[in-house]
Design a protein around this motif. Structure first.
Motif, PDB file in Angstrom:
ATOM      1  N   HIS A 189      48.046  44.986  38.623  1.00 29.96           N
ATOM      2  CA  HIS A 189      47.100  45.505  38.340  1.00 29.96           C
ATOM      3  C   HIS A 189      47.141  47.071  38.916  1.00 29.96           C
ATOM      4  N   MET A 190      46.522  48.010  38.387  1.00 28.77           N
ATOM      5  CA  MET A 190      46.317  49.453  38.802  1.00 28.77           C
ATOM      6  C   MET A 190      47.647  49.863  39.116  1.00 28.77           C
ATOM      7  N   PHE A 208      37.198  46.784  44.106  1.00 32.06           N
ATOM      8  CA  PHE A 208      36.733  45.984  43.312  1.00 32.06           C
ATOM      9  C   PHE A 208      35.884  44.686  43.920  1.00 32.06           C
ATOM     10  N   ARG A 227      36.436  42.761  39.156  1.00 36.12           N
ATOM     11  CA  ARG A 227      36.330  43.748  38.560  1.00 36.12           C
ATOM     12  C   ARG A 227      36.311  45.039  39.200  1.00 36.12           C
ATOM     13  N   SER A 228      37.152  46.033  38.976  1.00 33.29           N
ATOM     14  CA  SER A 228      37.146  47.199  39.866  1.00 33.29           C
ATOM     15  C   SER A 228      36.246  48.241  39.210  1.00 33.29           C
ATOM     16  N   TYR A 229      35.863  49.048  40.238  1.00 28.44           N
ATOM     17  CA  TYR A 229      34.728  50.179  39.851  1.00 28.44           C
ATOM     18  C   TYR A 229      35.366  51.602  40.127  1.00 28.44           C
ATOM     19  N   ILE A 230      36.592  51.854  40.526  1.00 33.24           N
ATOM     20  CA  ILE A 230      36.700  53.098  41.182  1.00 33.24           C
ATOM     21  C   ILE A 230      36.355  54.237  40.142  1.00 33.24           C
ATOM     22  N   ASP A 231      36.625  53.998  38.856  1.00 32.06           N
ATOM     23  CA  ASP A 231      36.222  54.859  37.812  1.00 32.06           C
ATOM     24  C   ASP A 231      34.777  55.190  37.789  1.00 32.06           C
ATOM     25  N   LYS A 273      39.292  56.933  32.722  1.00 31.14           N
ATOM     26  CA  LYS A 273      38.970  55.496  32.864  1.00 31.14           C
ATOM     27  C   LYS A 273      39.948  54.920  33.911  1.00 31.14           C
ATOM     28  N   ASN A 303      40.376  51.138  35.589  1.00 30.18           N
ATOM     29  CA  ASN A 303      39.652  49.970  36.126  1.00 30.18           C
ATOM     30  C   ASN A 303      40.458  48.777  35.685  1.00 30.18           C
ATOM     31  N   TYR A 324      40.014  44.277  35.037  1.00 27.58           N
ATOM     32  CA  TYR A 324      39.163  43.143  35.399  1.00 27.58           C
ATOM     33  C   TYR A 324      40.242  41.822  35.024  1.00 27.58           C
ATOM     34  N   ASP A 326      43.987  45.865  32.296  1.00 26.84           N
ATOM     35  CA  ASP A 326      43.819  47.291  32.986  1.00 26.84           C
ATOM     36  C   ASP A 326      43.640  48.441  31.891  1.00 26.84           C
TER      37      ASP A 326
END
Length: 793
Positions: A194-195, A251, A273-277, A292, A294, A296, A321
């Motif tokens: 991810h990421m 996340f 779920r990530s929320y850096i955005d 964007k 993120n 999940y 992603d």
């Protein structure tokens, strides 16, 4: 080769002939499953034996065991690190089923005294080059942003490296990242990150254990030439409902597990779920406000035990992603898998696992001028999509001939559909489409191997795998001339094939052999040889594969990779199992690796095979590993000294040159110190030689232009600076209530703010255009703090 096949078949026939003799007729089998008492999870690698003797066995990867003994009464001990041992007496006058539940030592008052019970030790097993980690070990390690991560855990093991921070995938013993077979509950996963490489796709709340196999591969594994990462998901708690979760900087995650029918059926569902955005949204203005960033994922599993001989499992994973810069650039990629598995016990000696699975990896990239606000400007855009889909079927069997003889055999089949890419360009209302032809392939295999332990000191596991690969229509096969090596080949012809018509077939025999000789209970030496083949390839001309790199099958122009690996190792366990040490040396050669001509075009190129070159690789090295399991301070240190080289006709003067992911020295130190039952500190320090790169060593001045070039024509002629980093984490457990348990994890990533070079590029000096300067590109160059709150109830 014929001689080797004949020898293996002869040994297997002899093994099958080792049925009960007259002296052995009064022997019976005790078998069953070993599970965790608290949650009903099956336990892998549990030692079962008669105390004071060498008679014993271990549970397989599904928690099943089988032990054949003379008629009469026998005392058996079931033990594993972190669990209180169980001793029981069994009276054998017929075959018997005995299921055992072990209680975690964390629930025992005398935790310190039971923590050192014997388990399946490396010094006792036949396999070499295998590292096992469970989730408890992973949680002790410092992690990026305070989050436990599967892939970062295995990168601390000997022989495992990456090309740098933020890189997708990992490299094992000098191999490329696409040479690793990654299995999640037996379904292949094609992108494990991810990421863009900072986190793995595997939710730690749903992972039970992992095996990393680097050499001496058992015959059941095939299709890759470097390693197998076999990840097993939790089955779910069949005793009580539990909720686990964590809230962190990047996340949050939540998992729910519990019984559907107590003792018979359970489930687990885990999501992240990530929320850096979302956090960065107030700080991003103008054209970048729609940025964007993120990911999940959702992991789920359920099982049902029909009776003592039949259990059904259903598991799946879905993750994605998203990365976008405003409205101009949008990337997204993701994996989806589904696995249906049936465990069936035919007899006390014959166990079957039947697995069928589905796996898909898809990815897309789109560009747009984002000019909706400008009515006078025509909207332009481009979108590219690609995917790979496969369906698999794997019936596998384990036959326990007797205490010293076990047969593993089975059949495997995988059907692939490759969709290399579709590009859609838009200009106003006009649309142009470029679509590459789909490719289809069938990979199949039959395998058998035999574990034989004729004496206490000597054991051997040998067998073979017959692999077949068929490229199928509907499609077009292209034919090229053989021109000067290193130059793009010219198309000379093509041929159309109908649906499921054979275009090209490849067939291989892959012998496997591992042997062990024990000097005593604490010291052993092992040797191994394995031949492996790989029928699919990832096309990437960058150091670190990106999520958008193309997967392609072997064709009439691309031969499968063929690898031979030799390993020898020494293994030591201290008398009380508090320490272990190993030293392994390996040598590996691989033929038909893919390389590229200079300036190869990999995107939406129907004739991409004209830009590919066959190459040879060789890798060799020494791996040292020391681990401490007992006491307030635990951990391990690994050191790898290795070399990975490549030789490609027409490239680098036809001489051997360093692989882009070669690292001469690689050191990992992982330590955890427990101050009190509620507080602990973990540290991870890594050092690695810089990766090679190709850089200009001369320059040509033309008028006002300064043109750099490589006068030696050799690839990877320089190395980046050495990579090193220190990470720390501190865990503070809250008051552990009967139903609620919580802990805080505080972490510091890159403690001394090392600016490790991901790459180096050159540019003209702004003040003096006649001078060129080197610029270090670092993905991370500062201290990154992290905080996570984990809870369970």
């Amino acid at each position: 080769m014929k001689t080797l096949v004949t020898m293996l078949m002869t040994l297997l026939v002899l093994a099958l002939a080792m049925g009960p003799t007259r002296a052995q007729q009064q022997r019976y089998t005790v078998s069953g499953y070993v599970k965790d008492k608290q949650n009903g999870e099956s336990l892998v690698g549990i030692s079962i034996g008669k105390p004071g003797t060498t008679v014993g066995t271990v549970t397989n990867q599904y928690g099943f065991y089988s032990l054949t003994l003379p008629a009469g009464e026998h005392e058996l001990q079931f033990s594993y690190m972190g669990y209180a041992p169980v001793k029981t007496t069994v009276s054998l006058h017929s075959n018997k089923t005995l299921d055992i539940r072990l209680e975690s030592s964390s629930s025992q008052l005398n935790e310190v005294t039971v923590n050192g019970q014997k388990q399946e030790r490396a010094v006792n097993t036949l396999n070499t080059s295998i590292n096992r980690l469970d989730i408890a070990q992973m949680k002790k390690m410092p992690a990026f942003m305070g989050e436990v991560d599967v892939l970062r855990s295995i990168q601390t093991l000997p022989g495992v490296t990456t090309v740098g921070e933020g890189s997708s995938g990992f490299n094992v013993r000098g191999g490329n990242s696409d040479e690793n077979l990654i299995l999640l509950d037996e379904a292949p996963v094609y992108n494990s990150s991810h990421m863009l490489g900072f986190f793995s796709v595997f939710n730690p709340d749903a992972v039970k254990s992992l095996n990393l196999i680097k050499g001496g591969f058992p015959a059941e594994y095939g299709g890759r030439t470097s390693s197998v990462l076999d990840i097993r998901m939790k089955d779910g708690n069949n005793q009580n409902f539990n909720v686990n979760g964590g809230i962190g900087n990047i996340f949050s995650r939540l998992s729910v597990e519990g019984p559907l029918v107590k003792d018979r059926s359970s489930f687990i569902v885990a999501a992240r779920r990530s929320y850096i955005d979302i956090l960065m949204k107030p700080f991003v203005k103008g054209d970048m406000k729609d940025t964007k960033l993120n990911f999940y994922d959702l992991t789920a599993k359920a099982n049902y035990k029909f009776d003592k001989n039949n259990t059904l499992f259903l598991s799946g994973y879905f993750g994605r992603d998203k990365f976008g810069l405003g409205t101009d650039v949008d990337m997204n990629w993701g994996n989806a898998t589904a696995t249906l598995r049936w465990n069936h016990v035919f007899t006390n000696r014959l166990f079957m696992n039947l697995t069928t699975y589905y796996s898909k990896y898809d990815y897309s990239l789109s560009f747009s001028n984002g000019s909706k606000k400008q009515q006078d400007e025509q909207l332009q855009g481009y979108k590219w999509t690609s995917n790979i889909i496969n369906y698999g079927l794997k019936p596998s069997f384990t036959y326990y001939l007797n205490t010293n003889n076990i047969l593993h055999f089975g059949v495997q089949g995988i059907y692939y559909t490759f969709r290399p890419g579709t590009g859609i360009g838009t200009e106003g209302e006009k649309e142009r489409v470029k679509e590459l032809t789909d490719k289809h392939a069938l990979e199949s295999a039959v395998y058998i191997d035999h574990e034989w332990k004729p004496t206490k000191k000597f054991g051997i596991q040998y067998g073979g795998r017959l692999s077949a690969y068929q490229l199928l229509g509907k499609g077009t096969a292209y034919y090229f001339n053989d021109t000067t090596p290193g130059i793009r080949r010219t198309l000379v012809g093509s041929k159309e094939y109908g649906a499921n018509e054979l275009i090209k077939g490849y067939y291989y025999f892959e012998p496997r052999l591992s042997a062990r000789y024990a000097f005593n209970d604490q010291n052993a030496v092992k040797v191994a040889y394995s031949r492996t083949t790989q029928f699919m390839h990832q096309l990437s001309n960058t150091a670190s594969p990106t999520p958008l790199d193309i997967w392609t099958p072997s064709t009439n122009n691309i031969e499968p990779s063929l690898s031979d690996q030799y390993t020898i190792g020494y293994f030591y366990n201290s008398p009380n199992d508090s320490y272990e040490f190993s030293a392994e040396a390996f040598y590996k050669t691989t033929d038909h690796q893919l390389d590229y001509i200079d300036n190869a075009n990999l995107q939406l190129n129907q004739l991409i095979e004209a830009d590919l070159l066959p190459s040879q690789t060789r890798a060799y090295g020494l791996e040292l590993y020391a681990k401490k399991d007992i006491g307030k301070t635990t951990g391990w240190i690994s050191y790898t000294l290795s070399r990975s080289e490549r030789k490609t006709p027409g490239i680098s003067l036809n001489e051997w040159f360093l692989n882009r992911y070669d690292r001469t020295h690689n050191i990992n130190l992982v330590l955890t110190h427990t101050f009190t039952p509620r507080t602990s500190l973990s540290a991870n320090w890594v050092y690695a030689s810089g990766t090679p790169g190709t850089y200009a060593d001369n320059r040509l001045q033309f008028q006002d232009w300064d043109i750099p070039y490589n006068s030696t024509e050799k690839r990877n002629n320089y190395r980046l600076p050495a990579f090193h980093r220190l990470d720390l984490s501190f865990t503070l457990k809250g008051k552990q209530l009967k139903r609620w348990k919580g802990e805080w994890v505080f972490s510091l990533y890159n403690v001394y703010a090392r600016r490790n070079a991901y790459s180096i590029y050159f540019k003209q000096n702004e003040d003096d255009p006649n001078k060129r300067e080197a610029v270090r590109l670092s993905i991370i160059g500062s201290i990154i703090p992290g905080i996570t709150y984990n809870f369970k109830f």
